[in-house]
Design a protein around this motif. Structure first.
Motif, PDB file in Angstrom:
ATOM      1  N   HIS A   1      -9.711   3.058  -7.423  1.00  0.00           N
ATOM      2  CA  HIS A   1      -9.687   3.232  -8.872  1.00  0.00           C
ATOM      3  C   HIS A   1      -8.324   2.948  -9.502  1.00  0.00           C
ATOM      4  CE1 HIS A   1     -13.700   4.923  -8.660  1.00  0.00           C
ATOM      5  NE2 HIS A   1     -13.292   5.817  -7.772  1.00  0.00           N
ATOM      6  N   GLY A   2      -7.262   2.963  -8.701  1.00  0.00           N
ATOM      7  CA  GLY A   2      -5.951   2.631  -9.229  1.00  0.00           C
ATOM      8  C   GLY A   2      -5.062   3.830  -9.503  1.00  0.00           C
ATOM      9  N   VAL A   3      -3.783   3.542  -9.608  1.00  0.00           N
ATOM     10  CA  VAL A   3      -2.777   4.582  -9.821  1.00  0.00           C
ATOM     11  C   VAL A   3      -2.964   5.271 -11.167  1.00  0.00           C
ATOM     12  CG1 VAL A   3      -0.305   4.958 -10.212  1.00  0.00           C
ATOM     13  CG2 VAL A   3      -1.066   3.573  -8.268  1.00  0.00           C
ATOM     14  N   ASP A   4      -3.256   4.503 -12.216  1.00  0.00           N
ATOM     15  CA  ASP A   4      -3.399   5.094 -13.545  1.00  0.00           C
ATOM     16  C   ASP A   4      -4.550   6.084 -13.594  1.00  0.00           C
ATOM     17  OD1 ASP A   4      -1.263   3.605 -14.404  1.00  0.00           O
ATOM     18  OD2 ASP A   4      -2.488   2.004 -15.305  1.00  0.00           O
ATOM     19  N   TRP A   5      -5.631   5.756 -12.916  1.00  0.00           N
ATOM     20  CA  TRP A   5      -6.780   6.669 -12.832  1.00  0.00           C
ATOM     21  C   TRP A   5      -6.364   7.997 -12.200  1.00  0.00           C
ATOM     22  CZ3 TRP A   5      -8.617   8.312  -7.999  1.00  0.00           C
ATOM     23  CH2 TRP A   5      -9.795   9.051  -8.004  1.00  0.00           C
ATOM     24  N   PHE A   6      -5.601   7.920 -11.122  1.00  0.00           N
ATOM     25  CA  PHE A   6      -5.198   9.128 -10.408  1.00  0.00           C
ATOM     26  C   PHE A   6      -4.221   9.952 -11.240  1.00  0.00           C
ATOM     27  CE2 PHE A   6      -2.714  11.435  -7.146  1.00  0.00           C
ATOM     28  CZ  PHE A   6      -3.757  12.070  -6.477  1.00  0.00           C
ATOM     29  N   LYS A   7      -3.257   9.288 -11.850  1.00  0.00           N
ATOM     30  CA  LYS A   7      -2.229   9.997 -12.602  1.00  0.00           C
ATOM     31  C   LYS A   7      -2.747  10.533 -13.932  1.00  0.00           C
ATOM     32  CE  LYS A   7       2.070   8.687 -12.212  1.00  0.00           C
ATOM     33  NZ  LYS A   7       3.340   7.922 -12.195  1.00  0.00           N
TER      34      LYS A   7
ATOM     35  N   ALA B   1       0.175  15.315  -9.671  1.00  0.00           N
ATOM     36  CA  ALA B   1      -0.876  14.430 -10.169  1.00  0.00           C
ATOM     37  C   ALA B   1      -2.159  14.570  -9.360  1.00  0.00           C
ATOM     38  CB  ALA B   1      -0.396  12.978 -10.132  1.00  0.00           C
ATOM     39  N   GLY B   2      -3.271  14.211 -10.009  1.00  0.00           N
ATOM     40  CA  GLY B   2      -4.525  14.064  -9.294  1.00  0.00           C
ATOM     41  C   GLY B   2      -5.418  15.282  -9.277  1.00  0.00           C
ATOM     42  N   HIS B   3      -6.358  15.206  -8.362  1.00  0.00           N
ATOM     43  CA  HIS B   3      -7.414  16.203  -8.213  1.00  0.00           C
ATOM     44  C   HIS B   3      -7.220  16.980  -6.917  1.00  0.00           C
ATOM     45  CE1 HIS B   3      -9.109  13.470  -5.176  1.00  0.00           C
ATOM     46  NE2 HIS B   3      -8.756  12.507  -6.022  1.00  0.00           N
TER      47      HIS B   3
ATOM     48  N   ALA C   1      -7.826  11.909   2.860  1.00  0.00           N
ATOM     49  CA  ALA C   1      -9.129  11.636   2.231  1.00  0.00           C
ATOM     50  C   ALA C   1      -8.985  11.238   0.766  1.00  0.00           C
ATOM     51  CB  ALA C   1     -10.037  12.851   2.359  1.00  0.00           C
ATOM     52  N   SER C   2      -7.838  11.553   0.150  1.00  0.00           N
ATOM     53  CA  SER C   2      -7.618  11.186  -1.251  1.00  0.00           C
ATOM     54  C   SER C   2      -7.177   9.745  -1.416  1.00  0.00           C
ATOM     55  CB  SER C   2      -6.554  12.113  -1.868  1.00  0.00           C
ATOM     56  OG  SER C   2      -6.977  13.457  -1.867  1.00  0.00           O
ATOM     57  N   VAL C   3      -6.759   9.102  -0.331  1.00  0.00           N
ATOM     58  CA  VAL C   3      -6.213   7.743  -0.400  1.00  0.00           C
ATOM     59  C   VAL C   3      -7.242   6.698  -0.838  1.00  0.00           C
ATOM     60  CG1 VAL C   3      -5.218   5.879   1.003  1.00  0.00           C
ATOM     61  CG2 VAL C   3      -4.313   8.212   1.182  1.00  0.00           C
ATOM     62  N   PRO C   4      -8.478   6.689  -0.287  1.00  0.00           N
ATOM     63  CA  PRO C   4      -9.433   5.647  -0.713  1.00  0.00           C
ATOM     64  C   PRO C   4      -9.695   5.640  -2.212  1.00  0.00           C
ATOM     65  CG  PRO C   4     -10.216   6.725   1.283  1.00  0.00           C
ATOM     66  CD  PRO C   4      -9.038   7.513   0.806  1.00  0.00           C
ATOM     67  N   GLY C   5      -9.763   6.796  -2.832  1.00  0.00           N
ATOM     68  CA  GLY C   5     -10.000   6.855  -4.273  1.00  0.00           C
ATOM     69  C   GLY C   5      -8.888   6.213  -5.066  1.00  0.00           C
TER      70      GLY C   5
ATOM     71  N   ILE D   1       0.835  -1.207   0.000  1.00  0.00           N
ATOM     72  CA  ILE D   1       0.000   0.000   0.000  1.00  0.00           C
ATOM     73  C   ILE D   1       0.869   1.256   0.000  1.00  0.00           C
ATOM     74  CG2 ILE D   1      -1.868   1.207   1.174  1.00  0.00           C
ATOM     75  CD1 ILE D   1      -2.537  -1.600   0.017  1.00  0.00           C
ATOM     76  N   VAL D   2       1.940   1.227   0.787  1.00  0.00           N
ATOM     77  CA  VAL D   2       2.856   2.367   0.817  1.00  0.00           C
ATOM     78  C   VAL D   2       3.444   2.599  -0.568  1.00  0.00           C
ATOM     79  CG1 VAL D   2       5.011   3.262   1.765  1.00  0.00           C
ATOM     80  CG2 VAL D   2       3.406   2.054   3.262  1.00  0.00           C
ATOM     81  N   GLU D   3       3.873   1.532  -1.226  1.00  0.00           N
ATOM     82  CA  GLU D   3       4.452   1.662  -2.562  1.00  0.00           C
ATOM     83  C   GLU D   3       3.425   2.154  -3.566  1.00  0.00           C
ATOM     84  OE1 GLU D   3       7.578   1.475  -3.623  1.00  0.00           O
ATOM     85  OE2 GLU D   3       8.063   1.329  -1.486  1.00  0.00           O
ATOM     86  N   LEU D   4       2.180   1.720  -3.413  1.00  0.00           N
ATOM     87  CA  LEU D   4       1.126   2.160  -4.325  1.00  0.00           C
ATOM     88  C   LEU D   4       0.898   3.662  -4.216  1.00  0.00           C
ATOM     89  CD1 LEU D   4      -2.152   0.251  -5.030  1.00  0.00           C
ATOM     90  CD2 LEU D   4      -2.249   2.705  -4.579  1.00  0.00           C
ATOM     91  N   ILE D   5       0.859   4.172  -2.992  1.00  0.00           N
ATOM     92  CA  ILE D   5       0.653   5.612  -2.803  1.00  0.00           C
ATOM     93  C   ILE D   5       1.877   6.386  -3.297  1.00  0.00           C
ATOM     94  CG2 ILE D   5       0.234   7.438  -1.112  1.00  0.00           C
ATOM     95  CD1 ILE D   5      -2.164   5.604  -1.684  1.00  0.00           C
ATOM     96  N   LYS D   6       3.057   5.847  -3.099  1.00  0.00           N
ATOM     97  CA  LYS D   6       4.267   6.482  -3.639  1.00  0.00           C
ATOM     98  C   LYS D   6       4.193   6.583  -5.158  1.00  0.00           C
ATOM     99  CE  LYS D   6       8.400   5.407  -2.222  1.00  0.00           C
ATOM    100  NZ  LYS D   6       9.566   4.593  -1.782  1.00  0.00           N
ATOM    101  N   SER D   7       3.817   5.500  -5.801  1.00  0.00           N
ATOM    102  CA  SER D   7       3.780   5.490  -7.264  1.00  0.00           C
ATOM    103  C   SER D   7       2.658   6.338  -7.839  1.00  0.00           C
ATOM    104  CB  SER D   7       3.659   4.049  -7.776  1.00  0.00           C
ATOM    105  OG  SER D   7       2.450   3.447  -7.337  1.00  0.00           O
ATOM    106  N   SER D   8       1.632   6.615  -7.024  1.00  0.00           N
ATOM    107  CA  SER D   8       0.518   7.447  -7.514  1.00  0.00           C
ATOM    108  C   SER D   8       0.923   8.899  -7.722  1.00  0.00           C
ATOM    109  CB  SER D   8      -0.653   7.384  -6.530  1.00  0.00           C
ATOM    110  OG  SER D   8      -0.371   8.135  -5.352  1.00  0.00           O
ATOM    111  N   GLY D   9       1.952   9.332  -7.002  1.00  0.00           N
ATOM    112  CA  GLY D   9       2.363  10.730  -7.097  1.00  0.00           C
ATOM    113  C   GLY D   9       1.531  11.664  -6.234  1.00  0.00           C
ATOM    114  N   LEU D  10       0.724  11.112  -5.313  1.00  0.00           N
ATOM    115  CA  LEU D  10      -0.066  11.954  -4.406  1.00  0.00           C
ATOM    116  C   LEU D  10       0.860  12.834  -3.576  1.00  0.00           C
ATOM    117  CD1 LEU D  10      -2.721  12.770  -2.934  1.00  0.00           C
ATOM    118  CD2 LEU D  10      -2.338  10.804  -1.419  1.00  0.00           C
TER     119      LEU D  10
END
Length: 441
Positions: A229-235, A243-245, A221-225, A48-57
């Motif tokens: 929906h996935g990293v690609d959706w966010f990026k 990245a993101g909204h 609050a941005s983490v559940p999305g 999960i940590v790696e996923l949030i890192k890769s999302s660019g949040l």
């Protein structure tokens, strides 16, 4: 709405705000709430940590530090507790995104807290809220109670029943300085809220001297999305490095002030158009990209993409995206004086540049607003502000200096007019006011 498609607005955090009883657990669950938390309980926390890192949040509290990277800074588990602290002490003039989020949909924050806590190995998380916002405090307490009674928080969580999480909502005493993460931690521990010397950083020695992650409400609050929906959706939203909204809070002299959730990289010109434009019969004079602590912009910057890099390159900071709009009826001196009053009042007094500098800037600003300025006051303001910027113990000093320096840069003649003429004569209060009488606009 398909958020994978390009759109001028991206309602994610604000998606349920118009639903009946949007703050209820039942409403949130009807729209997939807590599904992401159930998913992560079946996965490895490090994943999960790696996923949030890769999302660019990036942190939505103003600094824009990568969220997943902050989580990864925690040392290896040593058998002792580690904590998540959510900074909900929204205090800066113009900033108004976290309070509406918690009021309209507190469960999206709680789900983010649950996911983050699991990812970092935390079993006791804290939400530090401004004590004045009693209505939000009550709503958060009710949301925690709902989630606990539903078995979403508390003991025996997850498919193996081996995870537990307690969430404590703490109401602070209402000090702007407690928006600084280490001052917040001192306040949470029962001490006077003042910034700590760093290092050690909170990731190593935070709350109760234990490893701690401190994140803003919108960040968590941005983490559940992202999980749902996935990293690609966010990026797919935002820009390459931002990245993101995000929630863009537009206030002031526009037809329809409010919250606009959009991808990073949108421009102020687009947002003002969405807000109905500048109020009828008037034109834009200046605006803030990130609240009162950020250098002001004018018409020339209307087409600057609103992301961290490009706003910074243009000479300001994106901050908390508190977009305050002022038309030509506004006295820059009056506005900056109000902000200076705020920063002088909220200075904790720990360091000399901020404690003394904000006091003297306030005296000078009042003189200029009253038309009683002394020749040389404008240069003196710049000198005092320059002695604060970059020299104070925390960023509050920088925040107090930025509007003065940028205000004089863009409107020096208006400041110098304060040597002889009161601001109320140059810019009558009646012309600036949005409301002429109660209930009328």
């Amino acid at each position: 709405m398909n958020l994978t498609e390009a759109s001028p607005l991206t309602p994610v955090l604000s998606d349920l705000w118009d639903q009946e009883n949007s703050w209820r657990l039942s409403t949130y669950r009807e729209h997939g709430g807590y599904d992401a938390f159930a998913d992560v309980l079946n996965r490895d926390p490090a994943e999960i940590v790696e996923l949030i890192k890769s999302s660019g949040l990036r942190g939505r509290g103003g600094a824009g530090f990568p969220t997943g990277l902050k989580w990864a800074f925690l040392p290896e588990p040593d058998g002792g507790p580690r904590y998540l602290v959510v900074n909900a002490d929204e205090s800066e003039p113009g900033t108004c995104k976290d309070i509406p989020t918690m009021l309209a949909n507190p469960h999206i924050l709680l789900e983010g807290v649950a996911i983050t806590s699991y990812a970092i190995g935390c079993t006791h998380a804290f939400i530090y809220l401004r004590g004045e916002t009693v209505h939000v405090y009550r709503r958060l307490l009710a949301a925690v109670r709902e989630a606990t009674e539903a078995g979403l928080l508390g003991k025996n969580l997850g498919p193996r029943g081996d995870y537990e999480l307690t969430v404590t909502v703490h109401a602070g005493a209402g000090a702007y300085i407690c928006g600084e993460e280490t001052a917040l931690l001192d306040s949470l521990e029962g001490r006077r809220g003042q910034p700590r010397l760093k290092p050690p950083f909170p990731a190593v020695a935070g709350l109760y001297a234990r490893p701690t992650v401190v994140n803003n409400v919108e960040s968590i609050a941005s983490v559940p999305g992202i999980i749902r929906h996935g990293v690609d959706w966010f990026k797919a939203m935002g820009t390459e490095k931002s990245a993101g909204h995000g929630l863009f809070s537009i206030s002031g002299h526009v037809q329809n002030p409010g919250q606009f959730e959009a991808p990073f990289g949108i421009t102020m010109r687009e947002l003002i158009e969405m807000a109905g434009g500048i109020r009828n019969g008037h034109k834009l004079k200046f605006w803030t990209p990130g609240g009162s602590s950020t250098p002001i912009f004018t018409e020339e910057e209307l087409d600057v993409p609103l992301d961290y890099e490009q706003v910074g390159a243009a000479g300001s900071m994106l901050g908390t995206r508190a977009l305050q709009v002022f038309d030509e009826t506004t006295s820059v001196v009056r506005v900056v004086r109000g902000w200076t009053d705020f920063y002088q009042h909220e200075s904790c007094g720990k360091c000399t540049p901020c404690r003394e500098g904000t006091f003297w800037m306030r005296q000078i600003m009042h003189r200029l607003e009253e038309g009683k300025g002394q020749v040389g006051d404008v240069d003196l303001l710049l000198e005092v502000a320059g002695n604060i910027l970059g020299r104070s113990f925390c960023a509050l000093g920088d925040a107090s200096a930025s509007p003065i320096q940028s205000g004089i840069k863009h409107f020096r003649e208006e400041f110098e007019a304060g040597y002889t003429t009161p601001a109320r004569e140059l810019f009558p209060y009646e012309a600036t006011a949005v409301f002429s009488q109660a209930g009328t606009r």
